[in-house]
Structures are given as structure tokens and as C-alpha cells.
Design an enzyme around this catalytic site. Sequence first.
Site, PDB file in Angstrom:
ATOM      1  N   ASP A 152      34.228  83.541  54.394  1.00 49.44           N
ATOM      2  CA  ASP A 152      34.269  82.518  55.433  1.00 49.44           C
ATOM      3  C   ASP A 152      33.694  81.220  54.885  1.00 49.44           C
ATOM      4  OD1 ASP A 152      34.852  82.432  58.537  1.00 49.44           O
ATOM      5  OD2 ASP A 152      33.182  81.087  58.124  1.00 49.44           O
ATOM      6  N   ARG A 186      44.368  82.555  57.446  1.00 46.93           N
ATOM      7  CA  ARG A 186      43.845  83.619  58.321  1.00 46.93           C
ATOM      8  C   ARG A 186      44.725  84.870  58.320  1.00 46.93           C
ATOM      9  NH1 ARG A 186      39.646  82.445  61.900  1.00 46.93           N
ATOM     10  NH2 ARG A 186      38.463  80.775  60.950  1.00 46.93           N
ATOM     11  N   ARG A 221      42.494  89.426  62.191  1.00 49.72           N
ATOM     12  CA  ARG A 221      42.748  90.236  63.380  1.00 49.72           C
ATOM     13  C   ARG A 221      44.199  90.402  63.809  1.00 49.72           C
ATOM     14  NH1 ARG A 221      38.167  87.473  66.864  1.00 49.72           N
ATOM     15  NH2 ARG A 221      39.055  85.784  65.679  1.00 49.72           N
ATOM     16  N   ARG A 273      37.635  97.250  61.603  1.00 49.65           N
ATOM     17  CA  ARG A 273      36.636  96.573  62.439  1.00 49.65           C
ATOM     18  C   ARG A 273      35.998  97.498  63.476  1.00 49.65           C
ATOM     19  NH1 ARG A 273      33.978  93.699  63.914  1.00 49.65           N
ATOM     20  NH2 ARG A 273      34.532  91.706  64.837  1.00 49.65           N
TER      21      ARG A 273
HETATM   22  O1  CP3 Z   1      42.399  83.076  55.657  1.00 42.67           O
HETATM   23  C1  CP3 Z   1      41.961  84.230  55.491  1.00 42.67           C
HETATM   24  O2  CP3 Z   1      42.479  85.238  55.986  1.00 42.67           O
HETATM   25  C2  CP3 Z   1      40.771  84.412  54.563  1.00 42.67           C
HETATM   26  C3  CP3 Z   1      39.468  84.402  55.131  1.00 42.67           C
HETATM   27  C4  CP3 Z   1      38.984  83.268  56.034  1.00 42.67           C
HETATM   28  C5  CP3 Z   1      38.217  83.514  57.203  1.00 42.67           C
HETATM   29  N1  CP3 Z   1      37.793  82.326  57.695  1.00 42.67           N
HETATM   30  C6  CP3 Z   1      37.943  84.854  57.732  1.00 42.67           C
HETATM   31  C7  CP3 Z   1      37.469  85.012  59.113  1.00 42.67           C
HETATM   32  C8  CP3 Z   1      39.065  81.882  55.880  1.00 42.67           C
HETATM   33  C9  CP3 Z   1      39.809  81.069  54.852  1.00 42.67           C
HETATM   34  C10 CP3 Z   1      38.292  81.298  56.929  1.00 42.67           C
HETATM   35  C11 CP3 Z   1      38.083  79.840  57.074  1.00 42.67           C
HETATM   36  C12 CP3 Z   1      37.346  79.322  58.220  1.00 42.67           C
HETATM   37  N2  CP3 Z   1      36.312  79.901  58.901  1.00 42.67           N
HETATM   38  C13 CP3 Z   1      37.560  78.021  58.774  1.00 42.67           C
HETATM   39  C14 CP3 Z   1      38.542  76.989  58.252  1.00 42.67           C
HETATM   40  C15 CP3 Z   1      39.954  77.298  58.568  1.00 42.67           C
HETATM   41  C16 CP3 Z   1      40.348  77.348  60.010  1.00 42.67           C
HETATM   42  O3  CP3 Z   1      40.885  78.364  60.423  1.00 42.67           O
HETATM   43  O4  CP3 Z   1      40.137  76.360  60.732  1.00 42.67           O
HETATM   44  C17 CP3 Z   1      36.650  77.858  59.837  1.00 42.67           C
HETATM   45  C18 CP3 Z   1      36.521  76.654  60.723  1.00 42.67           C
HETATM   46  C19 CP3 Z   1      35.856  79.050  59.913  1.00 42.67           C
HETATM   47  C20 CP3 Z   1      34.739  79.369  60.850  1.00 42.67           C
HETATM   48  C21 CP3 Z   1      35.003  80.579  61.656  1.00 42.67           C
HETATM   49  N3  CP3 Z   1      34.949  81.872  61.163  1.00 42.67           N
HETATM   50  C22 CP3 Z   1      35.319  80.648  63.042  1.00 42.67           C
HETATM   51  C23 CP3 Z   1      35.454  79.464  63.948  1.00 42.67           C
HETATM   52  C24 CP3 Z   1      35.462  82.010  63.374  1.00 42.67           C
HETATM   53  C25 CP3 Z   1      35.684  82.618  64.745  1.00 42.67           C
HETATM   54  C26 CP3 Z   1      37.039  82.393  65.279  1.00 42.67           C
HETATM   55  C27 CP3 Z   1      38.120  83.160  64.590  1.00 42.67           C
HETATM   56  O5  CP3 Z   1      39.142  82.554  64.264  1.00 42.67           O
HETATM   57  O6  CP3 Z   1      37.972  84.361  64.375  1.00 42.67           O
HETATM   58  C28 CP3 Z   1      35.266  82.759  62.176  1.00 42.67           C
HETATM   59  C29 CP3 Z   1      35.364  84.226  62.048  1.00 42.67           C
HETATM   60  C30 CP3 Z   1      36.325  84.768  61.036  1.00 42.67           C
HETATM   61  N4  CP3 Z   1      36.563  84.234  59.797  1.00 42.67           N
HETATM   62  C31 CP3 Z   1      37.103  85.948  61.179  1.00 42.67           C
HETATM   63  C32 CP3 Z   1      37.809  86.118  59.975  1.00 42.67           C
HETATM   64  C33 CP3 Z   1      38.722  87.249  59.609  1.00 42.67           C
HETATM   65  C34 CP3 Z   1      37.115  86.886  62.383  1.00 42.67           C
HETATM   66  C35 CP3 Z   1      36.048  87.908  62.213  1.00 42.67           C
HETATM   67  C36 CP3 Z   1      36.234  89.089  63.119  1.00 42.67           C
HETATM   68  O7  CP3 Z   1      35.817  89.010  64.282  1.00 42.67           O
HETATM   69  O8  CP3 Z   1      36.758  90.103  62.657  1.00 42.67           O
END
Ligand code: CP3
Length: 342
Positions: free
Chosen positions: A72, A23, A27, A36
Site C-alpha cells: 500500500d 487495484r 477485493r 481475507r
Molecule cells: O493495485 C494493486 O492491486 C496493488 C496494491 C495496492 C493497494 N493499494 C492494495 C490495497 C495499491 C497500488 C494501492 C494504492 C493505494 N492505496 C492508493 C493509490 C491508488 C488509488 O487507488 O487511489 C491509495 C490512495 C491507497 C490508500 C488506501 N489503501 C485506501 C484508501 C484503502 C481503503 C479503500 C480501498 O480501496 O480498499 C486502502 C486499502 C487497500 N489497499 C486494500 C488493498 C487490497 C483493501 C484491503 C482489504 O480490506 O482487504
Amino acid sequence: MQSIFLDTLQGKKTSRPPVWFMRQAGRVLPSYMKLREKYSFQEMMANPKLAAQVTLLPIHDLGVDAAILFSDILVIPEAMGMDLTFTDKGPVFSNPLKNEIKPEMALQPDEKKLEYIYENIKEIIRTKPANTPLIGFCGSPLTTFCYMVEGISRNHTFPEAIAMLYKNKSTAIKILTAITDLSITYAQQQIKAGIDVFQLFETHAGLIPESLYKEIMLPQVKRIAKAVKSTGTPFIYMPKGIGFGLEWIKPKFADFVSIDWQTPIKKARKAVHKKVGLQGNLDPRLLLAPQAVIEKELEKYIPFGKKNKNWIFNLGHGLIPQIPFENVKFVVDWVKNTDWQR
Ligand code: CP3
């Protein structure tokens, strides 16, 4: 100059562990927050120039040793026909599988819906600094299944999805198989487009008993691992909460395994086959503390890092949005400037 991250993955001796964060493209970066204000998360993913720019922000702003594709794990259900929105409270599916009488029939996998991501990868490769490795990824079948069945992540426990594994096992296996099949194509196409390393995110391995994980999930995970490894691309497996399941991870299965923050890294080293490297495992919430507190915890890794060259510094789970950017940068600089006495 070779990449310290790829050298470590290839078993070469390096002067320090490489460092990147799950991640990292998100953010915690002020530069990301600025973008954003103008664009939604989904708009940025759909635009190759913006997706490439965001992927590379952590390289420029934090100085990490690898970039991870800005995307994602939920693009797989989306490519299976499920309507997905990212809200302020996280991802939401408008038609979760729990509402379907025959959920396996509701899915229509269409690999063409993932093609925009390969274009994003090509744009990243065109614009990244030389020797910056790019990590591709997808979600593991169980984690993806949990979101597909429930539609949202309420407290991250997914009771209805887990119940389906017991109540309606053959349907669950059909869905898991469909997720895996599309994930294999997706991984292979990411590799074709030019990623250097592939990581499989199993955030919710700890939600089910180890025996059930071994019976239903492991065969699917191994299919993805085999498809990636057969191309010669290094494979990192992140099974958060796997517990004693670490003992299953052999070199034939994974090159590296990402260790969660619950598991002491030294104990993980004993449990995992010695030819499998480790990644991890700092508690992300430590980064909410003052830097003096962070530094004390970091110092505990020195004896481990001195002895273990097949180790990538990372967190035990992803960065959370509340973490101050300065603390993330502090950790990167600390890893890079510490004398690891190798
Ligand atoms: O790691 C990175 O920076 C690369 C991109 C990446 C994202 N999501 C971007 C993202 C990766 C590898 C993920 C994986 C992901 N997504 C997982 C597995 C890893 C983990 O962290 O458990 C899961 C379960 C998700 C599903 C997901 N996507 C959730 C639950 C959320 C909302 C909560 C949160 O942490 O933001 C997202 C949104 C998301 N995925 C954002 C980003 C940058 C935030 C988007 C925003 O509001 O700008």
C-alpha cells in the site's frame, strides 16, 4: 517469449495493447476474499509467502499481462513512525499530523522498516511464472501527505492538508521533502530487489490548483522520477485529476502517463508529448454495468488502439470492491481477443 507489457513500455510494436488494472490484487477477486477470511490485510502484507501469493492471484485468475506488488502507499508514513491501521472503512492513522504542534519534528523516517517489502519482492520473483513483469510503486508526495495530515480519508477532499499548503507552506514543504527522500530510497531498493517497472500513484493531483501543483509538487515528483529512470527502469506516472498539467509530461520526466477517466483519451494523446506513452482510462464504474454495455464502451477504443502502439489498457482509477469478478475477466478477455488491426 518476451512480455507484451515490457515490449510496449520499450516502444516495440505489439499485436494488441497489454492489459492490467490498478487495484487488481484485492477485493474483486473471490480468491482474495477467501484469504481475507483467515488473514487481515496487514497480516498478508507482512508475510512474504502470502504477499507473493496475492500479488500473483490476478495473473492466474484474470490473465492480466503484469503483476503489481501487493502493498500500500501508506507504508511510507508507517516507516516514518506513524501508527497505521486498515479498518473496514479504510486506513486510519492514530496520530495524524494535524494534531502536532511541530508536525515535521514528529516524523522519524527509518528505511529499515521497509525491508520486509524487499523480501516480499524477492519471494514474488522466485514464485512468478516466467515472463510475468512485476510493477513496483509508491504514493506521490501530495497523496501521501493528505493521509498523513488528516489521518483518514473523509470524502477524499482533505481540506486541512490542503490548507496547510497555504497557511504553513514551509512546514508542508519540509514534510513533502521528507516523504520524497524516503520514497526515493524505497523506489531504488524495490528496483534492486527486482521489480521491472515503477508506478507513482498521485490519486489526489486534482485537489489543488495546477499552479500550486507545479510550484510545490512537481519538483518532488521529478526527483522520484529521476531516481527511477536513472536506473533504466520504466517510470509510469498516475496523476489523477491533473487536467491541463498533462502538458508538462515530457519523455525526460515519464515513460508513460496513466490517464484518468475524466479525460478523453484522444485529447490526452494530443496534450502529452508524443514520445510519452499512455495508460488507461476506462471508468471503473462501467464494470458495474451488464457486459453488453461494457462491450459497447470497449469498442470505442479500437480506432485509438489501432493507431497508438504506445498504449497500455487500464482503468482511469482503481477497481472498486463492488465490481463483479466476471466483468473484470470479460474486459481482459475482450482486450486479448479483439483484432486490433495493427
Ligand atoms: O493495485 C494493486 O492491486 C496493488 C496494491 C495496492 C493497494 N493499494 C492494495 C490495497 C495499491 C497500488 C494501492 C494504492 C493505494 N492505496 C492508493 C493509490 C491508488 C488509488 O487507488 O487511489 C491509495 C490512495 C491507497 C490508500 C488506501 N489503501 C485506501 C484508501 C484503502 C481503503 C479503500 C480501498 O480501496 O480498499 C486502502 C486499502 C487497500 N489497499 C486494500 C488493498 C487490497 C483493501 C484491503 C482489504 O480490506 O482487504
